[in-house]
Write a protein that holds these residues in place. Structure first.
Motif, PDB file in Angstrom:
ATOM      1  N   MET A   1       0.855  -1.185  -0.033  1.00  0.00           N
ATOM      2  CA  MET A   1       0.125   0.059   0.165  1.00  0.00           C
ATOM      3  C   MET A   1       0.962   1.328   0.040  1.00  0.00           C
ATOM      4  SD  MET A   1      -2.847   1.426   2.817  1.00  0.00           S
ATOM      5  CE  MET A   1      -2.386   0.047   3.945  1.00  0.00           C
ATOM      6  N   LYS A   2       0.755   2.221  -0.876  1.00  0.00           N
ATOM      7  CA  LYS A   2       1.624   3.476  -0.974  1.00  0.00           C
ATOM      8  C   LYS A   2       0.826   4.408  -0.171  1.00  0.00           C
ATOM      9  CE  LYS A   2       3.339   6.838  -4.335  1.00  0.00           C
ATOM     10  NZ  LYS A   2       3.151   7.182  -5.838  1.00  0.00           N
ATOM     11  N   ILE A   3       1.858   5.017   0.850  1.00  0.00           N
ATOM     12  CA  ILE A   3       1.282   6.057   1.738  1.00  0.00           C
ATOM     13  C   ILE A   3       2.443   7.196   1.704  1.00  0.00           C
ATOM     14  CG2 ILE A   3       0.105   4.315   3.335  1.00  0.00           C
ATOM     15  CD1 ILE A   3       2.511   4.698   5.306  1.00  0.00           C
ATOM     16  N   THR A   4       2.054   8.374   2.042  1.00  0.00           N
ATOM     17  CA  THR A   4       2.784   9.482   2.256  1.00  0.00           C
ATOM     18  C   THR A   4       3.151   9.813   3.612  1.00  0.00           C
ATOM     19  OG1 THR A   4       1.884  10.367   0.337  1.00  0.00           O
ATOM     20  CG2 THR A   4       3.100  12.054   1.779  1.00  0.00           C
ATOM     21  N   LEU A   5       4.605   9.888   4.119  1.00  0.00           N
ATOM     22  CA  LEU A   5       4.998  10.287   5.432  1.00  0.00           C
ATOM     23  C   LEU A   5       5.188  11.651   5.410  1.00  0.00           C
ATOM     24  CD1 LEU A   5       7.747   7.597   5.881  1.00  0.00           C
ATOM     25  CD2 LEU A   5       5.148   7.365   6.413  1.00  0.00           C
ATOM     26  N   LYS A   6       4.622  12.288   6.547  1.00  0.00           N
ATOM     27  CA  LYS A   6       4.582  13.695   6.642  1.00  0.00           C
ATOM     28  C   LYS A   6       5.551  13.919   7.768  1.00  0.00           C
ATOM     29  CE  LYS A   6       0.017  14.601   4.883  1.00  0.00           C
ATOM     30  NZ  LYS A   6      -1.326  14.887   4.951  1.00  0.00           N
ATOM     31  N   LEU A   7       6.262  14.974   8.223  1.00  0.00           N
ATOM     32  CA  LEU A   7       6.669  15.440   9.317  1.00  0.00           C
ATOM     33  C   LEU A   7       5.871  15.510  10.393  1.00  0.00           C
ATOM     34  CD1 LEU A   7       9.381  16.269  10.441  1.00  0.00           C
ATOM     35  CD2 LEU A   7       8.891  18.675  10.117  1.00  0.00           C
ATOM     36  N   ALA A   8       6.252  14.546  11.252  1.00  0.00           N
ATOM     37  CA  ALA A   8       5.560  14.463  12.797  1.00  0.00           C
ATOM     38  C   ALA A   8       5.972  15.302  13.815  1.00  0.00           C
ATOM     39  CB  ALA A   8       5.275  13.372  13.258  1.00  0.00           C
ATOM     40  N   ARG A   9       4.954  15.975  14.568  1.00  0.00           N
ATOM     41  CA  ARG A   9       5.592  16.748  15.908  1.00  0.00           C
ATOM     42  C   ARG A   9       5.954  15.693  16.915  1.00  0.00           C
ATOM     43  NH1 ARG A   9       3.624  21.729  16.487  1.00  0.00           N
ATOM     44  NH2 ARG A   9       1.812  21.207  15.339  1.00  0.00           N
ATOM     45  N   ILE A  10       7.582  16.097  17.098  1.00  0.00           N
ATOM     46  CA  ILE A  10       8.320  15.214  18.030  1.00  0.00           C
ATOM     47  C   ILE A  10       7.911  15.852  19.452  1.00  0.00           C
ATOM     48  CG2 ILE A  10      10.288  14.237  18.604  1.00  0.00           C
ATOM     49  CD1 ILE A  10       9.854  13.286  16.133  1.00  0.00           C
ATOM     50  N   GLY A  11       8.249  17.096  19.743  1.00  0.00           N
ATOM     51  CA  GLY A  11       7.746  17.845  20.839  1.00  0.00           C
ATOM     52  C   GLY A  11       6.809  18.669  20.756  1.00  0.00           C
ATOM     53  N   MET A  12       6.034  18.962  21.867  1.00  0.00           N
ATOM     54  CA  MET A  12       5.262  19.897  21.955  1.00  0.00           C
ATOM     55  C   MET A  12       5.393  21.173  21.395  1.00  0.00           C
ATOM     56  SD  MET A  12       3.316  19.122  25.609  1.00  0.00           S
ATOM     57  CE  MET A  12       2.033  20.220  25.362  1.00  0.00           C
ATOM     58  N   SER A  13       6.501  21.785  21.532  1.00  0.00           N
ATOM     59  CA  SER A  13       6.859  23.122  20.797  1.00  0.00           C
ATOM     60  C   SER A  13       7.327  23.165  19.555  1.00  0.00           C
ATOM     61  CB  SER A  13       7.691  23.741  21.575  1.00  0.00           C
ATOM     62  OG  SER A  13       9.072  23.202  21.778  1.00  0.00           O
ATOM     63  N   MET A  14       7.496  21.702  18.975  1.00  0.00           N
ATOM     64  CA  MET A  14       8.245  21.537  17.615  1.00  0.00           C
ATOM     65  C   MET A  14       7.137  22.218  16.557  1.00  0.00           C
ATOM     66  SD  MET A  14       9.661  18.389  15.745  1.00  0.00           S
ATOM     67  CE  MET A  14       9.301  18.109  14.074  1.00  0.00           C
ATOM     68  N   GLN A  15       7.759  23.302  15.797  1.00  0.00           N
ATOM     69  CA  GLN A  15       7.025  23.795  14.602  1.00  0.00           C
ATOM     70  C   GLN A  15       7.467  23.500  13.181  1.00  0.00           C
ATOM     71  OE1 GLN A  15       4.030  25.278  15.186  1.00  0.00           O
ATOM     72  NE2 GLN A  15       4.305  24.886  17.241  1.00  0.00           N
ATOM     73  N   GLU A  16       8.871  23.306  13.022  1.00  0.00           N
ATOM     74  CA  GLU A  16       9.486  22.946  11.855  1.00  0.00           C
ATOM     75  C   GLU A  16      10.800  22.141  12.254  1.00  0.00           C
ATOM     76  OE1 GLU A  16      10.364  26.608  10.006  1.00  0.00           O
ATOM     77  OE2 GLU A  16      12.253  26.911  11.363  1.00  0.00           O
ATOM     78  N   ALA A  17      11.349  21.408  11.204  1.00  0.00           N
ATOM     79  CA  ALA A  17      12.609  20.936  11.451  1.00  0.00           C
ATOM     80  C   ALA A  17      13.343  20.818  10.013  1.00  0.00           C
ATOM     81  CB  ALA A  17      12.522  19.283  11.783  1.00  0.00           C
ATOM     82  N   THR A  18      14.670  20.401  10.052  1.00  0.00           N
ATOM     83  CA  THR A  18      15.468  20.293   8.913  1.00  0.00           C
ATOM     84  C   THR A  18      15.632  18.970   8.670  1.00  0.00           C
ATOM     85  OG1 THR A  18      16.863  22.330   9.407  1.00  0.00           O
ATOM     86  CG2 THR A  18      17.597  21.240   8.099  1.00  0.00           C
TER      87      THR A  18
END
Length: 80
Positions: A1-18
């Motif tokens: 099954m093909k799925i798209t992985l999205k950037l998940a929030r790891i910590g409560m204050s996380m808004q973005e990541a590199t």
């Protein structure tokens, strides 16, 4: 099954990541627990592991790119 992985929030204050590094390239297979990619935030660097067996299909975000939580990162074909 093909799925798209999205950037998940790891910590409560996380808004973005590199996206620091892709550990799998398109066409490469992976197993549960294999690292797929690494992210960097202002607090941590962390490998994100596969939760199912599958194959990397397509990468949407380049290494070094900053992305917001919820951004599609890649597509994978997983075996259920």
């Amino acid at each position: 099954m093909k799925i798209t992985l999205k950037l998940a929030r790891i910590g409560m204050s996380m808004q973005e990541a590199t996206i620091a590094q892709w550990h799998k390239k398109p066409g490469e297979s992976f197993s549960v627990g294999d690292p797929l990619y690494a992210i960097e935030t202002d607090k941590i660097t962390q490998d994100i592991e596969a939760t199912a067996d599958g194959t990397m299909m397509e990468i949407f975000v380049e290494e070094g790119e900053d992305v917001e939580v919820g951004t599609p990162l890649c597509s994978v074909d997983v075996t259920m």
